[in-house]
Write a protein that holds these residues in place. Structure first.
Motif, short mmCIF file in Angstrom:
data_model
loop_
_atom_site.label_atom_id
_atom_site.label_comp_id
_atom_site.label_asym_id
_atom_site.label_seq_id
_atom_site.Cartn_x
_atom_site.Cartn_y
_atom_site.Cartn_z
N SER A 53 -12.34 0.24 3.89
CA SER A 53 -11.75 1.22 4.82
C SER A 53 -10.49 1.76 4.17
CB SER A 53 -11.47 0.56 6.16
OG SER A 53 -10.86 -0.70 5.96
N GLU A 54 -10.65 2.12 2.87
CA GLU A 54 -9.50 2.49 2.05
C GLU A 54 -8.90 3.86 2.35
OE1 GLU A 54 -12.64 2.34 1.12
OE2 GLU A 54 -13.13 4.09 -0.08
N SER A 79 -21.44 -4.12 7.06
CA SER A 79 -20.38 -4.97 6.50
C SER A 79 -19.39 -4.12 5.72
CB SER A 79 -20.97 -6.05 5.61
OG SER A 79 -21.62 -5.44 4.52
N ASP A 80 -18.13 -4.56 5.75
CA ASP A 80 -17.03 -3.88 5.06
C ASP A 80 -16.61 -4.79 3.91
OD1 ASP A 80 -14.41 -3.31 4.22
OD2 ASP A 80 -13.74 -2.71 6.20
N ALA A 81 -16.79 -4.34 2.67
CA ALA A 81 -16.55 -5.21 1.51
C ALA A 81 -15.10 -5.26 1.06
CB ALA A 81 -17.42 -4.77 0.34
N GLN A 82 -14.24 -4.55 1.79
CA GLN A 82 -12.82 -4.55 1.45
C GLN A 82 -12.59 -4.23 -0.03
OE1 GLN A 82 -11.21 -8.20 3.17
NE2 GLN A 82 -12.45 -7.85 4.98
N GLN A 83 -13.36 -3.28 -0.53
CA GLN A 83 -13.26 -2.76 -1.91
C GLN A 83 -13.52 -3.83 -2.99
OE1 GLN A 83 -9.46 -0.36 -1.22
NE2 GLN A 83 -10.52 0.90 -2.69
N LYS A 84 -14.28 -4.86 -2.64
CA LYS A 84 -14.57 -5.91 -3.63
C LYS A 84 -16.07 -5.97 -3.88
CE LYS A 84 -10.61 -8.95 -3.08
NZ LYS A 84 -9.89 -8.34 -1.94
N GLN A 85 -16.44 -5.87 -5.16
CA GLN A 85 -17.87 -5.86 -5.49
C GLN A 85 -18.55 -7.16 -5.07
OE1 GLN A 85 -18.96 -5.58 -9.69
NE2 GLN A 85 -20.84 -4.51 -9.11
N THR A 218 -6.05 4.74 -2.18
CA THR A 218 -5.29 4.45 -0.96
C THR A 218 -3.97 5.23 -0.93
OG1 THR A 218 -4.06 2.59 -1.90
CG2 THR A 218 -6.19 2.07 -0.90
N ARG A 219 -3.44 5.38 0.29
CA ARG A 219 -2.17 6.08 0.47
C ARG A 219 -1.04 5.28 -0.20
NH1 ARG A 219 -1.45 9.47 6.01
NH2 ARG A 219 -3.66 9.80 5.77
N ALA A 220 -1.06 3.95 0.04
CA ALA A 220 -0.02 3.10 -0.54
C ALA A 220 -0.07 3.17 -2.07
CB ALA A 220 -0.20 1.66 -0.07
N GLY A 221 -1.28 3.15 -2.61
CA GLY A 221 -1.44 3.23 -4.07
C GLY A 221 -0.91 4.54 -4.61
N GLY A 222 -1.23 5.65 -3.93
CA GLY A 222 -0.76 6.97 -4.37
C GLY A 222 0.75 7.05 -4.36
N LYS A 223 1.35 6.49 -3.32
CA LYS A 223 2.81 6.53 -3.18
C LYS A 223 3.48 5.75 -4.33
CE LYS A 223 6.47 5.32 0.02
NZ LYS A 223 6.85 4.63 1.24
N ASP A 245 -5.88 10.92 0.45
CA ASP A 245 -4.98 9.83 0.83
C ASP A 245 -3.96 9.54 -0.26
OD1 ASP A 245 -7.38 9.26 2.78
OD2 ASP A 245 -5.68 8.07 3.50
N MET A 246 -4.41 9.52 -1.52
CA MET A 246 -3.45 9.29 -2.61
C MET A 246 -2.46 10.45 -2.70
SD MET A 246 -5.57 7.42 -5.66
CE MET A 246 -6.72 8.74 -5.94
N ALA A 247 -2.93 11.68 -2.47
CA ALA A 247 -2.02 12.83 -2.50
C ALA A 247 -0.96 12.69 -1.40
CB ALA A 247 -2.80 14.13 -2.32
N LEU A 248 -1.42 12.23 -0.22
CA LEU A 248 -0.49 12.09 0.91
C LEU A 248 0.57 11.01 0.62
CD1 LEU A 248 -3.18 12.40 3.72
CD2 LEU A 248 -1.32 14.03 3.27
N GLY A 249 0.15 9.93 -0.01
CA GLY A 249 1.11 8.90 -0.42
C GLY A 249 2.06 9.45 -1.47
N ALA A 250 1.51 10.21 -2.42
CA ALA A 250 2.32 10.78 -3.51
C ALA A 250 3.37 11.74 -2.96
CB ALA A 250 1.42 11.49 -4.51
#
Ligand code: AHR
Length: 337
Positions: A53-54, A79-85, A218-223, A245-250
């Motif tokens: 749900s990134e 199921s939500d894998a939380q970005q983990k393979q 993610t937004r946090a990652g972009g920021k 989302d990354m643009a919004l964090g940036a």
């Protein structure tokens, strides 16, 4: 359907199911009448292994899948894998153990799927890829791939940047910061590739990607990554973000550095979520390349066909548009996600 499937040992089933419980978030939703298979037969059970749900895009995609499954009257195991393979692999193993009719998933990354998909094939459970593709030496491991053409989205982003630069009357060097999606994910690899293709072919002398790193969609990652970019390369004048989302964090980091997003740093991003359109209508994003997350209805049609044993198209592409800043205000009320 059951008699067409191979046999999995109880040990594998138990291990897979408990692995999923430990690592990923799962929910089951049954809905509608038993008419889900269309012909008054047994209700279809679909196992859907989501990336996580990134981003706003992902939230809209999940809603679309859940609503469409309900509308179709299928039993959805989600199921939500939380970005983990590893979580996605556990979820797929659990769906195999539960003998679902069809498995669909959006692969976190492109490689490393052959083993688990061979298990699904052995169990005679068809697999549909949604949103993201995989790299495999065996094309028989999935029946269809429904989603966007990410390489083309990268090309379209470069074309939008051409327009943005022209509109801004920009002269001189174009120093680009690139916020990449999740490392190893199809949209990150292909959006970078398509953009570079246009840049290398037509803008070799004036455009340069001076810094490029993942913000994990993610937004946090972009920021966080943009703040570091501005420290190491204060003369960046363009940001190409692989999602809104990354643009919004940036944008938060650009403003914190005392610069104006959309003016001092021109921004092109991908997705077209509502928050991206709001930022664009405020003049903070210059252009957005749309990537449509509303795949649910098409996916459910495909699931039915696959379950009925019909031949389906191997590749189904999503239709999308591109938007410049001056179109944002008018387009905003009609954004569906
Ligand atoms: O795979 C699609 C991408 O995944 C979207 O562009 C991004 O927002 C999401 O996280």
């Amino acid at each position: 359907m059951l008699n067409r499937r191979g046999f999995l040992t109880a040990a594998v089933g138990v291990a897979a199911a408990s692995g999923l419980a430990a690592c990923a978030k799962e929910d089951d939703s049954s809905s509608g009448s038993d008419s889900g298979s269309g012909g008054g037969g047994k209700k279809i059970t679909l196992g859907f292994a989501q990336v996580g749900s990134e981003s706003g895009w992902r939230t809209a995609n999940t809603k679309s899948v859940k609503a469409a499954a309900k509308e179709a009257g299928y039993t959805l195991k989600f199921s939500d894998a939380q970005q983990k393979q590893e979580n996605q692999i556990s979820a797929i193993r659990s769906y195999i153990a539960q003998k679902v009719n069809v498995i669909a998933f959006s692969p976190v990354v492109v490689t490393g799927w052959d083993a688990v998909l061979k298990e699904a094939k052995t169990a005679k459970i068809p697999v549909i890829l949604t949103d993201r593709s995989i790299e495999t030496s065996d094309d028989s491991l999935y029946v269809s791939f429904i989603g966007s053409d990410f390489t083309d989205e990268g090309r379209r982003a470069a074309r939008m940047l051409e327009k943005v630069l022209a509109k801004a009357g920009h002269k001189g060097a174009v120093k680009i910061a690139q916020l990449e999606g999740t490392t190893g994910a199809a949209p990150a690899i292909e959006r970078a590739k398509g953009f570079k293709e246009v840049m290398d072919a037509e803008h070799k002398d004036d455009w340069k990607v001076v810094v490029s790193q993942t913000g994990d969609f993610t937004r946090a990652g972009g920021k966080q990554v943009m703040a570091a970019f501005l420290q190491s390369n204060p003369d960046i004048n363009v940001l190409y973000a692989h999602n809104d989302d990354m643009a919004l964090g940036a944008i938060q980091s650009i403003e914190a550095a005392g610069k104006k997003p959309g003016k001092d740093i021109l921004i092109v991003s991908v997705d077209g979520v509502k928050d991206g359109f709001v930022a664009m209508s405020e003049g903070k994003i210059n252009a957005i390349v749309e990537c449509n997350p509303l795949l649910g209805p098409q996916l459910m049609d495909l699931v039915k066909k696959v379950n009925d044993g019909e031949t389906v198209e191997r590749r189904i592409k999503t239709e999308e548009g591109d938007f410049m800043q001056d179109e944002a205000k008018a387009a905003l009320p009609d954004r569906k996600y």
